[in-house]
Enzyme design. Structure first.
Site, PDB file in Angstrom:
ATOM      1  N   SER A  51       0.821  -1.202   0.000  1.00 51.05           N
ATOM      2  CA  SER A  51       0.000   0.000   0.000  1.00 51.05           C
ATOM      3  C   SER A  51       0.862   1.262   0.000  1.00 51.05           C
ATOM      4  O   SER A  51       1.854   1.350   0.712  1.00 51.05           O
ATOM      5  CB  SER A  51      -0.907   0.002   1.232  1.00 51.05           C
ATOM      6  OG  SER A  51      -1.657   1.188   1.292  1.00 51.05           O
TER       7      SER A  51
ATOM      8  N   CYS B 167      -1.853   5.535  12.491  1.00 56.73           N
ATOM      9  CA  CYS B 167      -2.455   6.854  12.318  1.00 56.73           C
ATOM     10  C   CYS B 167      -2.743   7.510  13.669  1.00 56.73           C
ATOM     11  O   CYS B 167      -3.072   6.827  14.634  1.00 56.73           O
ATOM     12  CB  CYS B 167      -3.763   6.730  11.549  1.00 56.73           C
ATOM     13  SG  CYS B 167      -3.580   5.876   9.997  1.00 56.73           S
TER      14      CYS B 167
ATOM     15  N   GLY C  35      12.523   1.034   2.293  1.00 59.10           N
ATOM     16  CA  GLY C  35      13.608   0.618   1.415  1.00 59.10           C
ATOM     17  C   GLY C  35      14.557  -0.359   2.080  1.00 59.10           C
ATOM     18  O   GLY C  35      14.368  -0.748   3.244  1.00 59.10           O
TER      19      GLY C  35
ATOM     20  N   GLY D 183       7.405  -2.904  -1.753  1.00 58.26           N
ATOM     21  CA  GLY D 183       7.012  -1.499  -1.709  1.00 58.26           C
ATOM     22  C   GLY D 183       7.910  -0.549  -2.466  1.00 58.26           C
ATOM     23  O   GLY D 183       7.720  -0.301  -3.655  1.00 58.26           O
TER      24      GLY D 183
END
Length: 306
Positions: free
Chosen positions: A23, A131, A219, A267
């Protein structure tokens, strides 16, 4: 008929291979269809959706770092209803599993988005709990045990049709505790990890490179942390674990599986080369054939200690 060595099953959902795009790194899926055949992917986890459209943070929002990147996009998205009306019909034309990532600023928002998504034709829900809860002074749902329990259990009580994956924040002292809370609160699977909190400064201006000051580090730089956390989560819960963090090639995927992953998400690599997920799938298939391994799932949690 030759058995598919790459097929995996998570929460009763069969994936043709364990490679899912993460995502926030693959848009709503359809954007990448001009570059690769997305029907070859095991699944797609779409950009995180909220109840209403979100514009995100001011620019600059991304900066490259050694072996990774920092982002502070601010969860920009078109909102759950526009996704269902505009993007989902196009995405469903492809032969891949659809995982919808979602989030909210309050428990009520989480529940409302989940209820909407539970009634549409997708395969799984992935809940981003990294969040801030605006009702609790901005504390992230995923870094407070009580809030994690409350938001996961509230969402799970309000959905009936879709398996619930909870995506864990790595910005905690003990990820095992949060994984267990999620399992006990009804989560069907765990995805780990989300980005690590980081910062970068321009030495000439003495200002942060990102307008948001801090951002999420992703990463290859975070892979060792992600591997360790997947291993810890796998040892702590009985539900499946989806590994995320710095995957660039098939060897990285194998490392996650050996640590305890049942599938992985790719990702940041998508920004480097959109074809990397497909290359990984092909390389994994060759590896399993060369090693005469019947199915990749046999590698899950196969780590040898001592």
């Amino acid at each position: 008929m030759q058995k598919n060595k790459l097929e995996v099953e998570i929460c009763g959902i069969k994936f043709k291979n364990p490679i899912i795009t993460a995502s926030g790194t693959f848009g709503y899926g359809i954007e990448y269809s001009k570059y690769i055949d997305i029907s070859k992917l095991g699944g797609i986890s779409v950009k995180g959706l909220s109840l209403n459209e979100v514009k995100g943070n001011k620019m600059p929002r991304i900066i490259e770092t050694p072996a990774g990147m920092l982002n502070a996009i601010g969860l920009q998205n078109i909102g759950v209803n526009r996704f269902i009306n505009e993007k989902l019909p196009l995405l469903k034309k492809f032969d891949t599993k659809i995982i919808v990532n979602f989030w909210g600023k309050t428990i009520e928002e989480y529940v409302e988005v989940a209820k909407i998504l539970d009634s549409v034709e997708i395969d799984m829900l992935e809940m981003n709990i990294s969040c801030p809860n605006i009702k609790e002074g901005g504390i992230a749902f995923g870094t407070d045990p009580k809030m994690t329990e409350k938001v996961v259990s509230s969402v799970k009580k309000n959905i009936n049709n879709k398996p619930l994956i909870v995506k864990l924040s790595p910005n905690v002292t003990d990820i095992k505790l949060f994984a267990k809370i999620c399992e006990d609160s009804g989560a069907d699977a765990i995805s780990a990890i989300n980005t690590l909190l980081g910062m970068s400064i321009d030495i000439e201006t003495k200002k942060p490179h990102l307008s948001n000051i801090t951002g999420g580090l992703s990463g290859p730089a975070i892979k060792p942390v992600a591997i360790r956390m997947v291993y810890e989560v796998y040892k702590s819960v009985k539900i499946p674990v989806i590994g995320i963090g710095g995957i660039m090639n098939y060897k990285d995927v194998l490392e996650f599986f050996i640590a305890g992953a049942s599938a992985v998400q790719v990702g940041t690599a998508n920004f480097v080369d959109p074809e990397i997920p497909i290359k990984i799938i092909n390389d994994l298939k060759n590896y399993l054939e060369n090693k005469k391994i019947d199915n990749i799932s046999s590698l899950t949690g196969s780590i040898k200690i001592n």
